[in-house]
Design a protein around this motif. Structure first.
Motif, mmCIF file in Angstrom:
data_model
loop_
_atom_site.group_PDB
_atom_site.id
_atom_site.type_symbol
_atom_site.label_atom_id
_atom_site.label_comp_id
_atom_site.label_asym_id
_atom_site.label_seq_id
_atom_site.Cartn_x
_atom_site.Cartn_y
_atom_site.Cartn_z
ATOM 1 N N UNK A 1 -1.912 -0.580 -4.760
ATOM 2 C CA UNK A 1 -1.656 -1.657 -3.710
ATOM 3 C C UNK A 1 -0.189 -1.789 -3.377
ATOM 4 N N UNK A 2 0.477 -1.839 -4.639
ATOM 5 C CA UNK A 2 2.099 -2.045 -4.692
ATOM 6 C C UNK A 2 2.749 -0.756 -3.833
ATOM 7 N N UNK A 3 2.007 0.559 -4.034
ATOM 8 C CA UNK A 3 2.792 1.559 -3.183
ATOM 9 C C UNK A 3 2.308 1.585 -1.841
ATOM 10 N N UNK A 4 1.753 0.710 -1.234
ATOM 11 C CA UNK A 4 1.325 0.893 0.194
ATOM 12 C C UNK A 4 1.910 -0.713 0.628
ATOM 13 N N UNK A 5 2.705 -0.647 1.350
ATOM 14 C CA UNK A 5 3.368 -1.940 2.084
ATOM 15 C C UNK A 5 2.201 -2.406 3.061
ATOM 16 N N UNK A 6 1.871 -3.830 2.806
ATOM 17 C CA UNK A 6 1.176 -4.188 3.804
ATOM 18 C C UNK A 6 -0.404 -4.281 3.528
ATOM 19 N N UNK A 7 -0.886 -3.569 2.373
ATOM 20 C CA UNK A 7 -2.321 -3.611 2.085
ATOM 21 C C UNK A 7 -2.673 -4.798 1.132
ATOM 22 N N UNK A 8 -3.565 -5.463 1.728
ATOM 23 C CA UNK A 8 -3.957 -6.611 1.089
ATOM 24 C C UNK A 8 -5.033 -6.238 -0.009
ATOM 25 N N UNK A 9 -5.169 -7.063 -1.023
ATOM 26 C CA UNK A 9 -6.110 -6.975 -1.895
ATOM 27 C C UNK A 9 -7.290 -6.793 -1.548
#
Length: 130
Positions: free
Chosen positions: A56-64
Protein backbone atom coordinates in the motif's frame (compact mmCIF):
# COMPACT_ATOMS: atom_id res chain seq x y z
CA UNK A 1 10.41 -2.57 -31.94
CA UNK A 2 13.07 -5.24 -32.16
CA UNK A 3 13.42 -7.47 -35.20
CA UNK A 4 12.02 -10.39 -33.22
CA UNK A 5 8.96 -8.40 -32.21
CA UNK A 6 8.38 -7.28 -35.79
CA UNK A 7 8.69 -10.89 -36.98
CA UNK A 8 6.21 -12.12 -34.33
CA UNK A 9 3.75 -9.35 -35.17
CA UNK A 10 4.05 -10.23 -38.85
CA UNK A 11 3.24 -13.87 -38.15
CA UNK A 12 0.20 -12.97 -36.06
CA UNK A 13 -1.09 -10.43 -38.57
CA UNK A 14 -0.53 -12.63 -41.63
CA UNK A 15 -2.41 -15.65 -40.29
CA UNK A 16 -6.17 -15.84 -40.73
CA UNK A 17 -7.60 -13.97 -37.79
CA UNK A 18 -10.76 -14.53 -35.83
CA UNK A 19 -11.96 -11.12 -34.61
CA UNK A 20 -14.44 -12.59 -32.12
CA UNK A 21 -11.76 -14.83 -30.60
CA UNK A 22 -9.27 -11.94 -30.39
CA UNK A 23 -11.82 -9.68 -28.70
CA UNK A 24 -12.56 -12.42 -26.15
CA UNK A 25 -8.85 -12.92 -25.49
CA UNK A 26 -8.31 -9.17 -24.98
CA UNK A 27 -11.32 -8.99 -22.65
CA UNK A 28 -9.99 -11.93 -20.63
CA UNK A 29 -6.58 -10.26 -20.36
CA UNK A 30 -8.06 -6.93 -19.31
CA UNK A 31 -10.25 -8.69 -16.73
CA UNK A 32 -7.27 -10.51 -15.20
CA UNK A 33 -4.69 -7.70 -15.16
CA UNK A 34 -6.67 -4.59 -16.04
CA UNK A 35 -7.91 -1.80 -13.91
CA UNK A 36 -6.11 1.07 -12.32
CA UNK A 37 -4.25 -0.85 -9.64
CA UNK A 38 -3.44 -4.47 -10.61
CA UNK A 39 -0.29 -3.93 -12.64
CA UNK A 40 0.97 -1.52 -10.00
CA UNK A 41 0.32 -4.10 -7.28
CA UNK A 42 2.04 -6.84 -9.28
CA UNK A 43 5.00 -4.54 -9.88
CA UNK A 44 5.18 -3.73 -6.18
CA UNK A 45 5.13 -7.39 -5.17
CA UNK A 46 7.70 -8.30 -7.82
CA UNK A 47 10.05 -5.59 -6.53
CA UNK A 48 10.03 -7.05 -3.03
CA UNK A 49 7.05 -5.60 -1.21
CA UNK A 50 5.42 -8.67 0.37
CA UNK A 51 3.37 -7.31 3.26
CA UNK A 52 0.04 -5.51 2.90
CA UNK A 53 1.23 -2.17 4.31
CA UNK A 54 4.44 -2.22 2.26
CA UNK A 55 2.44 -2.76 -0.92
CA UNK A 56 0.00 0.00 0.00
CA UNK A 57 2.77 2.48 0.87
CA UNK A 58 4.53 1.84 -2.42
CA UNK A 59 1.51 2.91 -4.49
CA UNK A 60 0.31 6.49 -3.91
CA UNK A 61 -3.47 6.86 -3.73
CA UNK A 62 -4.23 3.16 -3.18
CA UNK A 63 -6.70 2.75 -0.33
CA UNK A 64 -6.76 -0.12 2.14
CA UNK A 65 -10.17 -1.22 0.92
CA UNK A 66 -9.17 -1.22 -2.75
CA UNK A 67 -5.90 -3.07 -2.08
CA UNK A 68 -7.74 -5.72 -0.08
CA UNK A 69 -10.30 -6.23 -2.86
CA UNK A 70 -7.65 -6.34 -5.60
CA UNK A 71 -5.49 -8.82 -3.68
CA UNK A 72 -8.49 -11.15 -3.25
CA UNK A 73 -9.34 -10.95 -6.96
CA UNK A 74 -5.72 -11.47 -7.96
CA UNK A 75 -5.46 -14.50 -5.70
CA UNK A 76 -8.66 -15.91 -7.26
CA UNK A 77 -7.09 -15.39 -10.72
CA UNK A 78 -3.94 -17.23 -9.55
CA UNK A 79 -1.72 -14.19 -10.06
CA UNK A 80 -0.53 -13.98 -6.46
CA UNK A 81 -0.11 -16.34 -3.54
CA UNK A 82 -1.18 -15.42 0.01
CA UNK A 83 0.89 -17.05 2.75
CA UNK A 84 -0.10 -16.89 6.42
CA UNK A 85 2.59 -17.64 9.01
CA UNK A 86 1.55 -18.11 12.62
CA UNK A 87 4.47 -17.55 14.96
CA UNK A 88 4.13 -15.26 17.95
CA UNK A 89 2.11 -12.99 15.67
CA UNK A 90 0.20 -13.78 12.51
CA UNK A 91 2.07 -12.63 9.40
CA UNK A 92 0.50 -12.43 5.96
CA UNK A 93 2.72 -12.13 2.90
CA UNK A 94 1.93 -11.98 -0.79
CA UNK A 95 4.10 -13.27 -3.61
CA UNK A 96 3.84 -13.56 -7.36
CA UNK A 97 3.00 -16.94 -8.89
CA UNK A 98 4.76 -18.49 -11.86
CA UNK A 99 1.56 -17.81 -13.76
CA UNK A 100 1.88 -14.12 -12.92
CA UNK A 101 5.50 -14.11 -14.05
CA UNK A 102 4.42 -15.57 -17.39
CA UNK A 103 3.38 -12.09 -18.52
CA UNK A 104 6.38 -10.30 -17.03
CA UNK A 105 7.73 -9.54 -20.50
CA UNK A 106 4.45 -7.85 -21.36
CA UNK A 107 4.67 -5.65 -18.26
CA UNK A 108 8.27 -4.71 -19.11
CA UNK A 109 7.20 -3.81 -22.66
CA UNK A 110 4.41 -1.65 -21.21
CA UNK A 111 6.94 0.13 -18.99
CA UNK A 112 9.24 0.73 -21.96
CA UNK A 113 6.34 1.97 -24.09
CA UNK A 114 5.11 4.20 -21.25
CA UNK A 115 8.52 5.85 -20.89
CA UNK A 116 8.77 6.34 -24.65
CA UNK A 117 5.24 7.77 -24.77
CA UNK A 118 5.94 10.22 -21.94
CA UNK A 119 9.07 11.46 -23.72
CA UNK A 120 7.18 11.83 -27.00
CA UNK A 121 4.44 13.88 -25.35
CA UNK A 122 6.99 16.05 -23.51
CA UNK A 123 8.82 16.68 -26.78
CA UNK A 124 5.58 17.62 -28.50
CA UNK A 125 4.61 19.96 -25.66
CA UNK A 126 8.00 21.68 -25.77
CA UNK A 127 7.69 22.15 -29.53
CA UNK A 128 4.21 23.66 -29.15
CA UNK A 129 5.42 26.11 -26.49
CA UNK A 130 8.17 27.48 -28.78
Amino acid sequence: MTEDQIRKAGIVLSNPRNQKEEVQALQDTIYAIGGKWRLLIINSICTGNRRFRDIQRSIPGLTTRMLSRELKDMEANQLIRRTVTEDTTVTVEYSETDYCLSFGAIILEMIIWGKMHRERIKKTMRAVKK
